[in-house]
Design a protein around this motif. Structure first.
Motif, PDB file in Angstrom:
ATOM      1  N   ALA A   2       9.742   4.137   4.334  1.00  0.00           N
ATOM      2  CA  ALA A   2       8.898   3.444   3.350  1.00  0.00           C
ATOM      3  C   ALA A   2       7.523   3.135   3.966  1.00  0.00           C
ATOM      4  CB  ALA A   2       9.576   2.159   2.892  1.00  0.00           C
ATOM      5  N   VAL A   3       7.523   2.720   5.237  1.00  0.00           N
ATOM      6  CA  VAL A   3       6.259   2.369   5.912  1.00  0.00           C
ATOM      7  C   VAL A   3       5.426   3.634   6.152  1.00  0.00           C
ATOM      8  CG1 VAL A   3       5.243   1.361   7.996  1.00  0.00           C
ATOM      9  CG2 VAL A   3       7.274   0.320   6.976  1.00  0.00           C
ATOM     10  N   GLU A   8       5.511   6.344   4.445  1.00  0.00           N
ATOM     11  CA  GLU A   8       5.017   6.859   3.163  1.00  0.00           C
ATOM     12  C   GLU A   8       3.826   6.039   2.653  1.00  0.00           C
ATOM     13  OE1 GLU A   8       9.077   9.013   1.518  1.00  0.00           O
ATOM     14  OE2 GLU A   8       8.300   7.269   0.454  1.00  0.00           O
ATOM     15  N   VAL A   9       3.884   4.707   2.862  1.00  0.00           N
ATOM     16  CA  VAL A   9       2.724   3.870   2.493  1.00  0.00           C
ATOM     17  C   VAL A   9       1.515   4.296   3.340  1.00  0.00           C
ATOM     18  CG1 VAL A   9       1.771   1.526   2.594  1.00  0.00           C
ATOM     19  CG2 VAL A   9       4.039   1.889   1.639  1.00  0.00           C
ATOM     20  N   ALA A  10       1.759   4.572   4.635  1.00  0.00           N
ATOM     21  CA  ALA A  10       0.664   5.016   5.517  1.00  0.00           C
ATOM     22  C   ALA A  10       0.112   6.350   5.023  1.00  0.00           C
ATOM     23  CB  ALA A  10       1.164   5.135   6.948  1.00  0.00           C
ATOM     24  N   LEU A  25       0.140   7.503   1.949  1.00  0.00           N
ATOM     25  CA  LEU A  25      -0.625   7.262   0.714  1.00  0.00           C
ATOM     26  C   LEU A  25      -1.986   6.666   1.043  1.00  0.00           C
ATOM     27  CD1 LEU A  25       2.174   5.816  -1.559  1.00  0.00           C
ATOM     28  CD2 LEU A  25       0.697   7.738  -2.143  1.00  0.00           C
ATOM     29  N   THR A  26      -1.993   5.722   1.994  1.00  0.00           N
ATOM     30  CA  THR A  26      -3.261   5.120   2.438  1.00  0.00           C
ATOM     31  C   THR A  26      -4.200   6.215   2.929  1.00  0.00           C
ATOM     32  OG1 THR A  26      -2.149   3.077   3.036  1.00  0.00           O
ATOM     33  CG2 THR A  26      -4.270   3.474   4.079  1.00  0.00           C
ATOM     34  N   TYR A  27      -3.646   7.117   3.745  1.00  0.00           N
ATOM     35  CA  TYR A  27      -4.457   8.207   4.309  1.00  0.00           C
ATOM     36  C   TYR A  27      -5.050   9.081   3.198  1.00  0.00           C
ATOM     37  CZ  TYR A  27      -5.552  12.448   6.977  1.00  0.00           C
ATOM     38  OH  TYR A  27      -6.191  13.533   7.526  1.00  0.00           O
ATOM     39  N   LEU A  30       8.805  10.379  -1.654  1.00  0.00           N
ATOM     40  CA  LEU A  30       7.528  11.106  -1.693  1.00  0.00           C
ATOM     41  C   LEU A  30       7.509  12.193  -0.622  1.00  0.00           C
ATOM     42  CD1 LEU A  30       4.841   8.326  -2.186  1.00  0.00           C
ATOM     43  CD2 LEU A  30       5.412  10.135  -3.770  1.00  0.00           C
TER      44      LEU A  30
END
Lengths: 226, 255
Positions: B147-148, B150-152, B154-156, B220
């Protein structure tokens, strides 16, 4: 203010990873729980991380004639809460190290502690206290952004003073030396960041009321006087 | 690829990594080399450990054909921090109202600055040869929750667009004399931050809708380009690191 790669002695650099780890693990668990409950929030969190990174691309004019960028700590903590900010802040600091060479990998633990943990908690604490004392959104946001930025600066100075105590007056002397040399830029920057964040929230409370309500910054149907 | 302009120069290291001759090397190979040198620079005795590690990283940056201007531009901000933070090491404070130049602080200042510059060169070797998009999908192998990562990821994906938005809004504001006075400059900066916030949330909502119509279930997963680990590269890296460790500890132990 990022501590540059390799600047801290190896034992101290490792110690700051140990100090930061419980906060980041706690934040990661909160984030995993949130995403498990609501998979769509992953996209909002990704956007929040990118927003925090993009804030560092803003150039605040400085009284010293140069320009500096805001930490984004205060606004991020108020919008997304400190546990989530500990993870988002860590991701942003990792990106700043790997994309811009600001900060570093060996000093990541120390930078996470100052910018992704202490800064957001001080900012959120200041915001909550001012709001509970009956203060408006504007003063609360100013206190959060300015004190969050100042706390980040104070912790970084303490980290440097612990690593390099003064030969004559020890850690107290080193605090005064490092504090003095960075105060020229960091104190005006904290005030600037406070003012800027008030303007940003005032603008958002006119253009994005629904988003601010969803993030809990505005109460439903509450009258806002920022 | 990003258009030419300030947003492109912000991400010059990532662009160098995407376009350089080491682009198709496995990220683990480059991590072993650059981060191995970084650990040597930080953990070994500074003289000669940092000197050897930093020197090797500088030679390898040239071998990887990273443009020197990209390296020097990226090094400006961290070097400014190193220069500023080294000044307090050269003075002592015998009493609260007195500062005195301390010649005994020179070795500590030189050691700290040397270690930092060497470590920075090693970091630049990694960042200028390894695209972040190759690193992020592999982070879960280090035990980081997916989860972390994937958030990273998406941020990228979003940050290039948002930084480009900041640049575009700033340019438009400058054309309308938005930075003429302090007052207008602050108003313009607030406008940039608010525009980025609105665009970030708008982007998240559009992604949410796009994924929903494709049957998004919470995963994702993206395709990651497969790269083979080169045994000769790894062997050469181990030999280089071994030589630096042996030389540094061997030179220091008799003292």
């Amino acid at each position: 203010m990022h501590i540059a790669e390799g600047y801290l002695p190896p034992e101290q650099a490792a110690a700051w990873f140990v100090v930061s780890a419980p906060f980041v693990v706690h934040g990661s668990r909160a984030l995993v729980r949130q995403i498990r409950t609501d998979p769509d929030s992953k996209l909002l969190l990704g956007a929040a991380g990118a927003f925090t990174f993009a804030l560092s691309a803003l150039k605040i004019p400085s009284v010293t004639g140069s320009s500096s960028h805001p930490t984004g700590t205060g606004l991020g903590a108020v919008l997304f809460r400190p546990p989530v900010m500990s993870v988002l802040g860590s991701i942003v600091l990792l990106f700043q190290a790997l994309l811009l060479a600001h900060g570093g990998l060996s000093t990541l633990g120390a930078n996470i502690f100052s910018m992704a943990i202490v800064g957001p908690w001080v900012a959120y604490g200041s915001y909550t206290m001012v709001r509970r004392a009956g203060g408006g959104l504007g003063p609360a946001v100013f206190a959060a952004a300015a004190l969050g930025s100042l706390a980040t600066y104070g912790v970084t100075v303490a980290q440097l003073a612990l690593a390099f105590p003064d030969p004559a007056s020890g850690i107290a002397g080193a605090l005064a030396k490092f504090g003095g040399i960075f105060a020229v830029t960091q104190i005006p920057l904290a005030i600037s960041e406070g003012l800027l964040t008030v303007l940003v929230v005032r603008l958002l409370s006119r253009t994005s009321r629904d988003d601010l309500r969803r993030l809990g910054l505005l109460r439903p149907a509450a009258e806002v006087r920022a | 690829m990003l258009p030419a302009g300030s947003a492109a120069s912000v991400f010059a290291l990532d662009i160098a990594a995407h376009t350089g001759p080491w682009r198709n090397r496995h990220p683990a190979e480059k991590a072993l080399l650059a981060l191995g040198l970084l650990v040597c620079a930080v953990a070994l005795p500074t003289w000669p450990g940092a000197l050897l590690s930093g020197g090797a990283a500088a030679v390898l940056l040239a071998a990887a054909r990273v443009p020197p201007v990209v390296v020097l531009r990226a090094a400006r901000v961290p070097l400014l921090f190193v220069a500023t933070s080294t000044v307090p090491l050269l003075v002592s404070m015998p009493s609260p109202a007195r500062l005195a130049i301390d010649p005994a602080g020179l070795p500590v200042a030189a050691q700290t600055a040397g270690r930092s510059v060497a470590a920075l060169t090693c970091l630049l070797l990694f960042t200028a040869t390894t695209p972040l998009s190759d690193v992020l999908p592999r982070l879960h192998r280090l035990g980081i929750p997916s989860a972390v990562t994937e958030v990273a990821a998406l941020t990228y994906r979003m940050l290039f667009l948002l930084v480009e938005s900041v640049r575009a809004v700033r340019q438009a504001q400058a054309a309308r004399l938005g930075f003429r006075t302090w007052r207008t400059a602050y108003r313009s900066l607030a406008g940039q931050a608010a525009a980025v916030f609105v665009r970030a949330l708008h982007r998240a909502r559009r992604l949410e809708e796009g994924l929903a119509v494709r049957g998004y279930t919470g995963s994702l997963a993206v395709q990651v380009a497969a790269h083979r680990v080169s045994a000769p590269f790894v062997a050469a890296t181990m030999m280089l690191l071994g030589a630096i460790v042996t030389t540094s500890t061997g030179l220091v132990s008799p003292w």
